[in-house]
Motif scaffolding. Structure first.
Motif, PDB file in Angstrom:
ATOM      1  N   GLY A 130       0.810  -1.213   0.000  1.00  0.00           N
ATOM      2  CA  GLY A 130       0.000   0.000   0.000  1.00  0.00           C
ATOM      3  C   GLY A 130       0.842   1.260   0.000  1.00  0.00           C
ATOM      4  N   ALA A 131       1.932   1.253   0.751  1.00  0.00           N
ATOM      5  CA  ALA A 131       2.805   2.427   0.806  1.00  0.00           C
ATOM      6  C   ALA A 131       3.472   2.681  -0.541  1.00  0.00           C
ATOM      7  CB  ALA A 131       3.861   2.240   1.897  1.00  0.00           C
ATOM      8  N   ILE A 132       3.945   1.619  -1.183  1.00  0.00           N
ATOM      9  CA  ILE A 132       4.585   1.772  -2.491  1.00  0.00           C
ATOM     10  C   ILE A 132       3.563   2.260  -3.523  1.00  0.00           C
ATOM     11  CG2 ILE A 132       5.665   0.510  -4.390  1.00  0.00           C
ATOM     12  CD1 ILE A 132       6.986  -1.267  -2.265  1.00  0.00           C
ATOM     13  N   ALA A 133       2.335   1.721  -3.460  1.00  0.00           N
ATOM     14  CA  ALA A 133       1.285   2.179  -4.377  1.00  0.00           C
ATOM     15  C   ALA A 133       0.963   3.650  -4.144  1.00  0.00           C
ATOM     16  CB  ALA A 133       0.024   1.326  -4.191  1.00  0.00           C
ATOM     17  N   ALA A 134       0.902   4.062  -2.889  1.00  0.00           N
ATOM     18  CA  ALA A 134       0.597   5.464  -2.575  1.00  0.00           C
ATOM     19  C   ALA A 134       1.673   6.397  -3.104  1.00  0.00           C
ATOM     20  CB  ALA A 134       0.439   5.633  -1.066  1.00  0.00           C
ATOM     21  N   ILE A 135       2.927   5.997  -2.975  1.00  0.00           N
ATOM     22  CA  ILE A 135       4.028   6.822  -3.477  1.00  0.00           C
ATOM     23  C   ILE A 135       3.979   6.894  -5.004  1.00  0.00           C
ATOM     24  CG2 ILE A 135       6.546   6.995  -3.643  1.00  0.00           C
ATOM     25  CD1 ILE A 135       6.629   5.616  -0.870  1.00  0.00           C
ATOM     26  N   THR A 136       3.638   5.777  -5.645  1.00  0.00           N
ATOM     27  CA  THR A 136       3.517   5.763  -7.107  1.00  0.00           C
ATOM     28  C   THR A 136       2.428   6.716  -7.569  1.00  0.00           C
ATOM     29  OG1 THR A 136       4.255   3.450  -7.181  1.00  0.00           O
ATOM     30  CG2 THR A 136       3.084   4.292  -9.111  1.00  0.00           C
ATOM     31  N   VAL A 137       1.296   6.715  -6.870  1.00  0.00           N
ATOM     32  CA  VAL A 137       0.195   7.618  -7.227  1.00  0.00           C
ATOM     33  C   VAL A 137       0.600   9.067  -6.982  1.00  0.00           C
ATOM     34  CG1 VAL A 137      -2.155   8.328  -6.613  1.00  0.00           C
ATOM     35  CG2 VAL A 137      -1.604   5.898  -6.836  1.00  0.00           C
ATOM     36  N   ALA A 138       1.225   9.332  -5.839  1.00  0.00           N
ATOM     37  CA  ALA A 138       1.634  10.702  -5.521  1.00  0.00           C
ATOM     38  C   ALA A 138       2.642  11.239  -6.527  1.00  0.00           C
ATOM     39  CB  ALA A 138       2.232  10.748  -4.115  1.00  0.00           C
ATOM     40  N   ASN A 139       3.420  10.337  -7.132  1.00  0.00           N
ATOM     41  CA  ASN A 139       4.425  10.739  -8.107  1.00  0.00           C
ATOM     42  C   ASN A 139       3.890  10.716  -9.539  1.00  0.00           C
ATOM     43  OD1 ASN A 139       7.249  11.455  -8.554  1.00  0.00           O
ATOM     44  ND2 ASN A 139       7.455   9.475  -9.567  1.00  0.00           N
ATOM     45  N   GLY A 140       2.568  10.481  -9.693  1.00  0.00           N
ATOM     46  CA  GLY A 140       2.003  10.225 -11.015  1.00  0.00           C
ATOM     47  C   GLY A 140       1.211  11.352 -11.630  1.00  0.00           C
ATOM     48  N   GLY A 141       1.457  12.598 -11.195  1.00  0.00           N
ATOM     49  CA  GLY A 141       0.747  13.714 -11.809  1.00  0.00           C
ATOM     50  C   GLY A 141       1.017  13.816 -13.301  1.00  0.00           C
ATOM     51  N   ASP A 142       2.259  13.587 -13.709  1.00  0.00           N
ATOM     52  CA  ASP A 142       2.611  13.629 -15.134  1.00  0.00           C
ATOM     53  C   ASP A 142       1.889  12.526 -15.902  1.00  0.00           C
ATOM     54  OD1 ASP A 142       4.227  15.659 -14.429  1.00  0.00           O
ATOM     55  OD2 ASP A 142       6.118  14.659 -14.850  1.00  0.00           O
ATOM     56  N   ASN A 143       1.717  11.369 -15.253  1.00  0.00           N
ATOM     57  CA  ASN A 143       1.048  10.256 -15.928  1.00  0.00           C
ATOM     58  C   ASN A 143      -0.376  10.628 -16.322  1.00  0.00           C
ATOM     59  OD1 ASN A 143       3.211   9.268 -14.090  1.00  0.00           O
ATOM     60  ND2 ASN A 143       2.701   7.291 -14.962  1.00  0.00           N
ATOM     61  N   VAL A 144      -1.135  11.150 -15.361  1.00  0.00           N
ATOM     62  CA  VAL A 144      -2.525  11.500 -15.641  1.00  0.00           C
ATOM     63  C   VAL A 144      -2.595  12.604 -16.691  1.00  0.00           C
ATOM     64  CG1 VAL A 144      -4.667  12.395 -14.634  1.00  0.00           C
ATOM     65  CG2 VAL A 144      -3.263  10.787 -13.343  1.00  0.00           C
ATOM     66  N   GLY A 145      -1.714  13.602 -16.578  1.00  0.00           N
ATOM     67  CA  GLY A 145      -1.715  14.697 -17.533  1.00  0.00           C
ATOM     68  C   GLY A 145      -1.434  14.242 -18.955  1.00  0.00           C
ATOM     69  N   LEU A 146      -0.666  13.173 -19.118  1.00  0.00           N
ATOM     70  CA  LEU A 146      -0.352  12.649 -20.450  1.00  0.00           C
ATOM     71  C   LEU A 146      -1.379  11.629 -20.911  1.00  0.00           C
ATOM     72  CD1 LEU A 146       1.521  12.455 -22.862  1.00  0.00           C
ATOM     73  CD2 LEU A 146       2.935  10.846 -21.579  1.00  0.00           C
ATOM     74  N   TYR A 147      -1.852  10.776 -19.991  1.00  0.00           N
ATOM     75  CA  TYR A 147      -2.766   9.701 -20.384  1.00  0.00           C
ATOM     76  C   TYR A 147      -4.165  10.213 -20.714  1.00  0.00           C
ATOM     77  CZ  TYR A 147       0.885   6.760 -18.321  1.00  0.00           C
ATOM     78  OH  TYR A 147       2.082   6.169 -18.021  1.00  0.00           O
ATOM     79  N   LEU A 148      -4.603  11.313 -20.078  1.00  0.00           N
ATOM     80  CA  LEU A 148      -5.932  11.859 -20.374  1.00  0.00           C
ATOM     81  C   LEU A 148      -6.111  12.137 -21.865  1.00  0.00           C
ATOM     82  CD1 LEU A 148      -6.756  14.270 -17.399  1.00  0.00           C
ATOM     83  CD2 LEU A 148      -8.257  12.506 -18.317  1.00  0.00           C
ATOM     84  N   PRO A 149      -5.250  12.943 -22.476  1.00  0.00           N
ATOM     85  CA  PRO A 149      -5.441  13.176 -23.915  1.00  0.00           C
ATOM     86  C   PRO A 149      -5.149  11.947 -24.765  1.00  0.00           C
ATOM     87  CG  PRO A 149      -3.417  14.222 -23.147  1.00  0.00           C
ATOM     88  CD  PRO A 149      -4.146  13.750 -21.937  1.00  0.00           C
ATOM     89  N   LEU A 150      -4.227  11.099 -24.320  1.00  0.00           N
ATOM     90  CA  LEU A 150      -3.899   9.897 -25.085  1.00  0.00           C
ATOM     91  C   LEU A 150      -5.097   8.963 -25.149  1.00  0.00           C
ATOM     92  CD1 LEU A 150      -1.625   8.334 -26.530  1.00  0.00           C
ATOM     93  CD2 LEU A 150      -1.139   7.230 -24.345  1.00  0.00           C
ATOM     94  N   PHE A 151      -5.761   8.735 -24.018  1.00  0.00           N
ATOM     95  CA  PHE A 151      -6.927   7.863 -23.991  1.00  0.00           C
ATOM     96  C   PHE A 151      -8.110   8.483 -24.721  1.00  0.00           C
ATOM     97  CE2 PHE A 151      -5.520   5.713 -19.741  1.00  0.00           C
ATOM     98  CZ  PHE A 151      -4.503   5.090 -20.430  1.00  0.00           C
ATOM     99  N   ALA A 152      -8.219   9.817 -24.653  1.00  0.00           N
ATOM    100  CA  ALA A 152      -9.372  10.489 -25.236  1.00  0.00           C
ATOM    101  C   ALA A 152      -9.443  10.309 -26.740  1.00  0.00           C
ATOM    102  CB  ALA A 152      -9.350  11.972 -24.883  1.00  0.00           C
ATOM    103  N   ARG A 153      -8.277  10.170 -27.380  1.00  0.00           N
ATOM    104  CA  ARG A 153      -8.261  10.038 -28.836  1.00  0.00           C
ATOM    105  C   ARG A 153      -8.239   8.592 -29.301  1.00  0.00           C
ATOM    106  NH1 ARG A 153      -2.671   9.291 -30.045  1.00  0.00           N
ATOM    107  NH2 ARG A 153      -2.936   9.759 -32.245  1.00  0.00           N
ATOM    108  N   CYS A 154      -8.360   7.647 -28.365  1.00  0.00           N
ATOM    109  CA  CYS A 154      -8.308   6.219 -28.699  1.00  0.00           C
ATOM    110  C   CYS A 154      -9.698   5.660 -28.984  1.00  0.00           C
ATOM    111  CB  CYS A 154      -7.683   5.427 -27.544  1.00  0.00           C
ATOM    112  SG  CYS A 154      -5.894   5.613 -27.371  1.00  0.00           S
ATOM    113  N   SER A 155      -9.764   4.783 -29.963  1.00  0.00           N
ATOM    114  CA  SER A 155     -10.944   3.939 -30.099  1.00  0.00           C
ATOM    115  C   SER A 155     -10.846   2.820 -29.075  1.00  0.00           C
ATOM    116  CB  SER A 155     -11.006   3.362 -31.515  1.00  0.00           C
ATOM    117  OG  SER A 155      -9.879   2.521 -31.757  1.00  0.00           O
ATOM    118  N   THR A 156     -11.925   2.040 -28.946  1.00  0.00           N
ATOM    119  CA  THR A 156     -11.910   0.958 -27.949  1.00  0.00           C
ATOM    120  C   THR A 156     -10.787  -0.045 -28.213  1.00  0.00           C
ATOM    121  OG1 THR A 156     -14.297   1.193 -27.578  1.00  0.00           O
ATOM    122  CG2 THR A 156     -13.267  -0.871 -26.868  1.00  0.00           C
TER     123      THR A 156
END
Length: 256
Positions: A130-156
């Protein structure tokens, strides 16, 4: 999907993952470094997968939005990775302008003092994961910022392939971090030089999203996108001038 489309989706997915998770290599190395038991390695991998899964779930909002909004409007989300890349470039220039900060970044990575003291105990695997997962999420602001537009333009089908590539890459990332822990010199090279290319990869992916979504072919959206990029470019140029000026002033005074 056609074979060229599959190849392009895989290449984009790998590039996006590498650009958004290069800093996680250092974190994973920190988690693996005190490894003395194979069980601890399983905890690290499980925590990384759990944290990454939470980041992906948060980013799937972009895919849902992509089913509602027109494609050119979705392309505006490409400004997110561009802004992330420009922000990282400005931060790197700040570190050059402030030698104290630059010195602070040199040397081997140190385990953050904010980590729970029980993180290294082997008797509480659930808490450790749980601690390692929490640190990964806390360090993942760049991930969400990049994946949002990437997923938005994807077909299923593209989304499913992208997610498959991402989760395979998580395992490869863990394996790479484990190997780097055993090769300190290689780890130093990655830490010192690898991060320098990340901002340019992020900016390139953002431009690719804008172009593939045909956002720049829409006059109003193109004006908005170019205005935002212009503001970011001005900020970067301002920081660049503040960084270069103190370096050039002593040279100019000597030439006089």
């Amino acid at each position: 999907m056609l074979l060229p489309e599959v190849g392009q989706t895989i290449a984009t997915s790998v590039s996006a993952f590498c650009a958004s998770n290069l800093d996680d290599i250092v974190l994973l190395m920190l988690f693996f470094s005190p490894l003395g038991d194979q069980r601890r390695g399983v905890h690290v991998v499980a925590g990384q997968y759990l944290g990454f899964s939470l980041l992906v779930l948060a980013s799937l909002v972009g895919y849902l939005g992509g089913q509602i909004l027109p494609t050119p409007w979705i392309g505006l989300l490409g400004l997110l990775p561009i802004s992330l890349g420009v922000s990282q470039l400005i931060d790197s220039l700040n570190s050059v302008a402030d030698p104290a900060d630059g010195d602070a970044l040199e040397g081997p990575p140190v385990m953050p003092s904010s980590l729970p003291s029980w993180l290294g105990r082997w008797a509480v695997p659930a808490a450790e994961v749980g601690a390692i997962a929490a640190i990964t999420v806390a360090n993942g602001g760049d991930n969400v910022g990049l994946y949002l537009p990437l997923f938005a333009r994807c077909s299923t089908p593209q989304l499913l392939l992208t997610l498959g590539v991402f989760f395979v890459m998580v395992g490869l990332w863990c394996g790479l971090a484990w190997r780097l822990v055993q090769v300190p010199r290689l780890a130093d090279v990655l830490r010192q030089y690898g991060a320098q290319g990340v901002p340019f990869v992020l900016i390139g992916l953002g431009v690719l999203i804008l172009m593939d979504s045909h956002t720049l072919q829409h006059r109003g959206l193109a004006t908005l996108a170019l205005a935002c990029i212009g503001v970011m470019a001005l900020s970067l140029l301002q920081q660049l001038s503040q960084t270069v000026s103190p370096t050039l002033l002593p040279l100019l005074s000597r030439s006089r």
